[in-house]
Design a protein around this motif. Sequence first.
Motif, PDB file in Angstrom:
ATOM      1  N   GLY A   1      -5.755  -1.442   3.516  1.00 30.30           N
ATOM      2  CA  GLY A   1      -6.838  -0.633   2.811  1.00 30.30           C
ATOM      3  C   GLY A   1      -7.326   0.439   2.790  1.00 30.30           C
ATOM      4  O   GLY A   1      -7.589   1.613   2.121  1.00 30.30           O
TER       5      GLY A   1
ATOM      6  N   THR B   1      -7.739  -6.274   3.369  1.00 30.35           N
ATOM      7  CA  THR B   1      -8.891  -5.183   3.277  1.00 30.35           C
ATOM      8  C   THR B   1      -8.926  -4.045   4.414  1.00 30.35           C
ATOM      9  O   THR B   1      -8.873  -3.096   4.892  1.00 30.35           O
TER      10      THR B   1
ATOM     11  N   VAL C   1      -5.355   4.292  -2.843  1.00 27.28           N
ATOM     12  CA  VAL C   1      -6.362   3.279  -3.770  1.00 27.28           C
ATOM     13  C   VAL C   1      -7.874   4.067  -3.615  1.00 27.28           C
ATOM     14  O   VAL C   1      -7.668   4.303  -2.897  1.00 27.28           O
TER      15      VAL C   1
ATOM     16  N   PHE D   1       0.555  -0.709  -0.107  1.00 28.09           N
ATOM     17  CA  PHE D   1       0.126  -0.091  -0.241  1.00 28.09           C
ATOM     18  C   PHE D   1       0.628   1.545   0.426  1.00 28.09           C
ATOM     19  O   PHE D   1       0.363   1.992  -0.862  1.00 28.09           O
TER      20      PHE D   1
ATOM     21  N   VAL E   1      -9.896  -2.148  -4.042  1.00 26.80           N
ATOM     22  CA  VAL E   1      -8.862  -3.120  -3.351  1.00 26.80           C
ATOM     23  C   VAL E   1     -10.023  -4.457  -3.925  1.00 26.80           C
ATOM     24  O   VAL E   1     -10.845  -4.472  -3.710  1.00 26.80           O
TER      25      VAL E   1
ATOM     26  N   VAL F   1     -13.665  -2.203  -2.075  1.00 27.30           N
ATOM     27  CA  VAL F   1     -13.427  -3.696  -1.172  1.00 27.30           C
ATOM     28  C   VAL F   1     -13.924  -4.611  -2.341  1.00 27.30           C
ATOM     29  O   VAL F   1     -15.257  -5.120  -2.407  1.00 27.30           O
TER      30      VAL F   1
END
Length: 718
Positions: A577, A574, A536, A526, A539, A590
């Motif tokens: 993210g 997760t 980002v 990341f 994901v 996600v």
Amino acid sequence: MSSTTTLSFKHVSYLWDEAKAAELAGDEVALLVYRSNLLGADLRLTNYGGGNTSCKAMAKDPLTGEETEVMWVKGSGGDLASMKRNGLAALYVNRLRSLKNIYRGIEHEDEMVELFNHCIYDLASKAPSIDTPLHGFLPFKHIDHLHPDAAIAIAAAKDGKKITQELFSGTIGWVEWQKPGFDLGLQLKQCLDENPGIRGIMLGSHGLFTWGDTAYESYINTLEVIERCAEYLADNVGKTKPVFGGEKIQSLAKEERLQKAAALAPVLRGFCSGADIAATEGKGVSKTMVGHFTDDDRVLQFINSNDLDRLAPLGTSCPDHFLRTKISPLVLNLGKEEDLSDVAAVKEKLAPLFVAYRNMYTEYYETCKHPNSPAIRDANPVVILYPGVGMFTFAKDKQTARVAAEFYINAINVMRGAEAVSEYTSLPRQEAFNIEYWLLEEAKLQRMPKPKALSGKIALVTGSAGGIGMSIAKKFADEGACVIINDNDAGRLETAKATFTKEYGKDVFDTAILDVTKQDDIKKAFDVAALSFGGVDIVVNCAGLSISKPIEEHTAADWDLLYDVLVKGQFLVTQAGVEVLRKQATGGDVLNIVSKNALVSGPNNAGYGSAKAAQLHLSRLNAAELGKDKIRVNTVNPDAVIGNSKIWEGAWAEGRAKAYGIKVEELPAFYAKRTLLNEIIHAEDIANACFAFVGGLLHKSTGNVLNVDGGVATAFVR
């Protein structure tokens, strides 16, 4: 000649290959393209997309059959380093010059561009640029117009005209700053007429014109003039006074700089994407910017200096620099030792800076606009300077952000040189506005292709060096996204890197070694996303493995491996993210690649099937929790995706074949026949399903399961 000439240049690269040029002898246009590519290959001579070159030669008029003089000049857009013959505009010289008979004056400049079309010789050529008359009114066979930092440093100096006169003993003319166009072309001709025998002309705050009777003579003349400028600066920079007034603060160590930048980039990206404005208005973010970070030594010297606060607000001088970096950069008020872990506190400190910048930009627009000016554009900064750490740039895509950084480094070079020999001067704000909001520039922007569905988006797809993960990453890249390619297999990742480099180029992807069971790897991946692209948006948890064994053969180690990779891995990725997504405050997606086995019971599948069921329910739990952050969590359930997947290597295929009493090679047909649609499922089918979730049409959907299995009735959710 080539060996002695090569040794005589220290500040520019002599790249002329006599053998290559000899092959092109007699084709002046081919030699123009060759010379242009050489000039564009040295960023000390000109910057990306900047400058233009030309040649004039006799050609047969297709209407009369008579020989006529034609000028080939770099057309609108394009880059000298990669320009081909089809990047040139070809015009009749006599027609172009006859336009001065109907020229109505500087207030009617823009109408002349339309008239260039009446001068076109080659109807298939590139559209002529605004710089066309600058080449057309000069009599020389070969002409180079470049934006070298060394020349612009002198052109942007307070005493630039005097320095030019003394440095070249009157052999380089001077034309004061004026927006490019027809009148500037007439001024160049006037300068030449008043100074016969000069070898070039310096354009105040803008760049350099040089020429020759042959492609080679023009090339050498250009190198010699730029070399002399660079040599003069080298003799003066830091000699009589400290560069940029000397060092005010010291940089953090390299590793610390990168850690700071990775931590801060998503926060800055959120501001540059207008997340704070959207939140205040109760709306979603309409577009997200892509970032670039650099801690180049030249940047650090400038941002750590005593003169930063004086020079940064002045902005740039050269139009090419300004168009890509905006009126001025935003300088952060964060100390290099600032604790960035308290995101709310950091945002509270940064918010007034962004508000002030937007207000400044709006005032600039309102003060300088004309009755027919285009509407105000994005008021957020493009260039953001963090003393002690580095420079961030944000734009609509990675290439634009990277090029903006390159241009601001060019501007730093110009400021350093101008300050060493005189005093740096930037474009007056009204002149800058006239360039930024030029109707011709606006028309160029309007002609640009419509953004793709995922333009401005950044995706991290785990396990994307092959199989389903690579297909998803490619689909996202095809739709305009930037992607982080990763794998726990370094060899597999290198192969994927070569594939993406060939198919997409360096501005679309970056890579990271990622074992989803290792939090250190996850953080580093990341961080790559943050440093390379700013953060980002998507994901995708795709990394996985499969173990198919009867319960009596299934070991605890098998069980732990499945749950570590599939369930814990999905959770950890997760979690990391979401931390980035919350910093940005722009929402996001996600996606979890699960399996029909999460819903269907089958033999010899206790570990894998139950882990997939855990993945599916974890997706539901995350969707319920993250909705308040506008983060959507959805699931794609594939089945029997065989192509280029690690799952089908070795024991898994054998285990499934054994469970169903068939041969391994019969598996694809077996899986297809048991579906309602009788279809074999490919990795691209899963990629398309993922795109369906993130492509914009389902932005109000979360907690969903999309089956991509050809139709397995027992896997229906309801």
